[in-house]
Design an enzyme around this catalytic site. Structure first.
Site, mmCIF file in Angstrom:
data_model
loop_
_atom_site.group_PDB
_atom_site.id
_atom_site.type_symbol
_atom_site.label_atom_id
_atom_site.label_comp_id
_atom_site.label_asym_id
_atom_site.label_seq_id
_atom_site.Cartn_x
_atom_site.Cartn_y
_atom_site.Cartn_z
ATOM 1 C CG ASP A 33 27.392 -2.885 59.278
ATOM 2 O OD1 ASP A 33 27.036 -1.733 58.942
ATOM 3 O OD2 ASP A 33 27.591 -3.797 58.459
ATOM 4 N N GLY A 34 24.619 -1.787 60.704
ATOM 5 C CA GLY A 34 23.233 -2.109 60.395
ATOM 6 C C GLY A 34 22.203 -1.076 60.798
ATOM 7 C CG ASN A 35 22.996 2.047 63.628
ATOM 8 O OD1 ASN A 35 22.672 1.065 64.286
ATOM 9 N ND2 ASN A 35 23.910 2.909 64.040
ATOM 10 N NE ARG A 37 23.005 -3.145 56.257
ATOM 11 C CZ ARG A 37 23.989 -3.991 56.529
ATOM 12 N NH1 ARG A 37 23.880 -5.259 56.153
ATOM 13 N NH2 ARG A 37 25.066 -3.594 57.164
ATOM 14 C CD1 TRP A 38 16.706 -2.520 63.591
ATOM 15 C CD2 TRP A 38 16.080 -0.377 63.504
ATOM 16 N NE1 TRP A 38 15.754 -2.329 64.567
ATOM 17 C CE2 TRP A 38 15.348 -1.017 64.535
ATOM 18 C CE3 TRP A 38 15.854 0.978 63.266
ATOM 19 C CZ2 TRP A 38 14.412 -0.346 65.319
ATOM 20 C CZ3 TRP A 38 14.908 1.645 64.039
ATOM 21 C CH2 TRP A 38 14.203 0.989 65.056
ATOM 22 C CD GLU A 80 37.796 4.582 55.589
ATOM 23 O OE1 GLU A 80 39.023 4.810 55.481
ATOM 24 O OE2 GLU A 80 37.283 4.103 56.618
ATOM 25 C CG ASN A 81 31.439 6.027 58.556
ATOM 26 O OD1 ASN A 81 31.496 5.610 59.715
ATOM 27 N ND2 ASN A 81 31.240 5.208 57.529
ATOM 28 C CD1 TRP A 82 35.567 11.798 57.757
ATOM 29 C CD2 TRP A 82 34.022 13.321 58.278
ATOM 30 N NE1 TRP A 82 35.826 12.224 59.031
ATOM 31 C CE2 TRP A 82 34.904 13.164 59.379
ATOM 32 C CE3 TRP A 82 32.969 14.233 58.376
ATOM 33 C CZ2 TRP A 82 34.754 13.887 60.561
ATOM 34 C CZ3 TRP A 82 32.815 14.955 59.562
ATOM 35 C CH2 TRP A 82 33.701 14.778 60.630
ATOM 36 N NE ARG A 84 27.859 5.868 56.553
ATOM 37 C CZ ARG A 84 27.456 5.023 57.490
ATOM 38 N NH1 ARG A 84 26.615 5.432 58.434
ATOM 39 N NH2 ARG A 84 27.868 3.771 57.494
#
EC number: 2.5.1.-
Length: 256
Positions: A33-35, A37-38, A80-82, A84
């Protein structure tokens, strides 16, 4: 249950980093997790975060293999990422193609076996082809098993397993009395792997986000503050040290 060593002076170490080789988790699962936000922190597009996250996968895979971890399961893309943005999803779907094109020779050299859990439905054919090619090339490898959870959701997995069990019982003329944990496990996507000993989530978020919700029942959880692109070999070793400092009880009592 793992036992604490009474004489730390006799503890053998692994990889020159004070890891007890007798207490290396067999299966480590990571929510990467965090791509996004990075990238946002650096005023870059989100896809840059995903690219850097792919580089982190390479580093962590090498380290896990060197340490002696047997199974490494990475949450790459959830059901659930679909939701995006389409451009971001398309980029993520192409990452396995690029990752395997550049990294597969090294994985083969390091005796790493590639496997996946999740649903192929909806994945681009180019992604499926890259995955299947890597699986075929590494199917006989006996080192680290690197499992990518792609288009995976824990609830969807359980629903699929329940349907398969129902059909099996109907076919065999059996009733619900034969249903037990072993039967359910045999119908999960992870049926050939041990349950994760350690589940790590990066970015500081403290939830499991529909990841291995059956399998992680007795896992140790570590929530690391680093965003995934910043998670490195040192952070992985620190997580393993925390894991080794704990006593797993599996619902029982402490030995102390």
């Amino acid at each position: 249950m793992f036992k604490k060593l009474k004489n730390k002076n006799k503890t053998e170490t692994n990889h020159n980093n004070d890891l007890d080789i007798h207490n290396i988790p067999e299966h480590v699962a990571i929510i990467m997790d965090g791509n996004g936000r990075w990238a946002k922190k650096r005023k870059m597009p989100r896809i840059k975060g995903h690219y850097e996250g792919m580089q982190t996968i390479k580093k962590i895979t090498r380290e896990a293999s060197d340490i002696g971890i047997k199974y490494l399961t990475l949450y790459a893309f959830s059901t659930e990422n679909w939701s995006r943005p389409e451009s971001e999803v398309n980029y993520i779907m192409n990452l396995p193609v690029n990752f395997l094109k550049t990294f597969l020779p090294e994985l083969i050299e390091k005796n790493v076996k590639i496997e996946t859990i999740g649903f192929y439905e909806g994945l681009p054919q180019s992604t499926i082809d890259a995955i299947d090619f890597a699986k075929a090339k590494t199917q006989h490898n006996t080192g680290l098993t690197l499992v990518f959870a792609i288009n995976y959701g824990g609830r969807a997995e359980i629903i699929q397993s329940m349907k398969a069990i129902y059909n099996e019982l109907q076919l065999n003329g059996q009733g619900s009395e034969v249903i037990d944990e072993a039967l359910i496990k045999r119908h999960l996507m992870t049926h050939s792997y041990p349950d994760p000993d350690l589940l790590i989530r990066t970015s500081g978020e403290q939830r499991i986000s529909n990841f291995l919700i059956w399998q992680a029942s007795y896992s140790e959880f570590i929530f690391n503050e680093k965003l995934w692109p910043d998670f490195d070999e040192k952070e992985l070793r620190e997580c393993l040290k925390i894991y080794q400092s704990r006593q797993r009880r599996f619902g029982g009592l402490s030995e102390e």
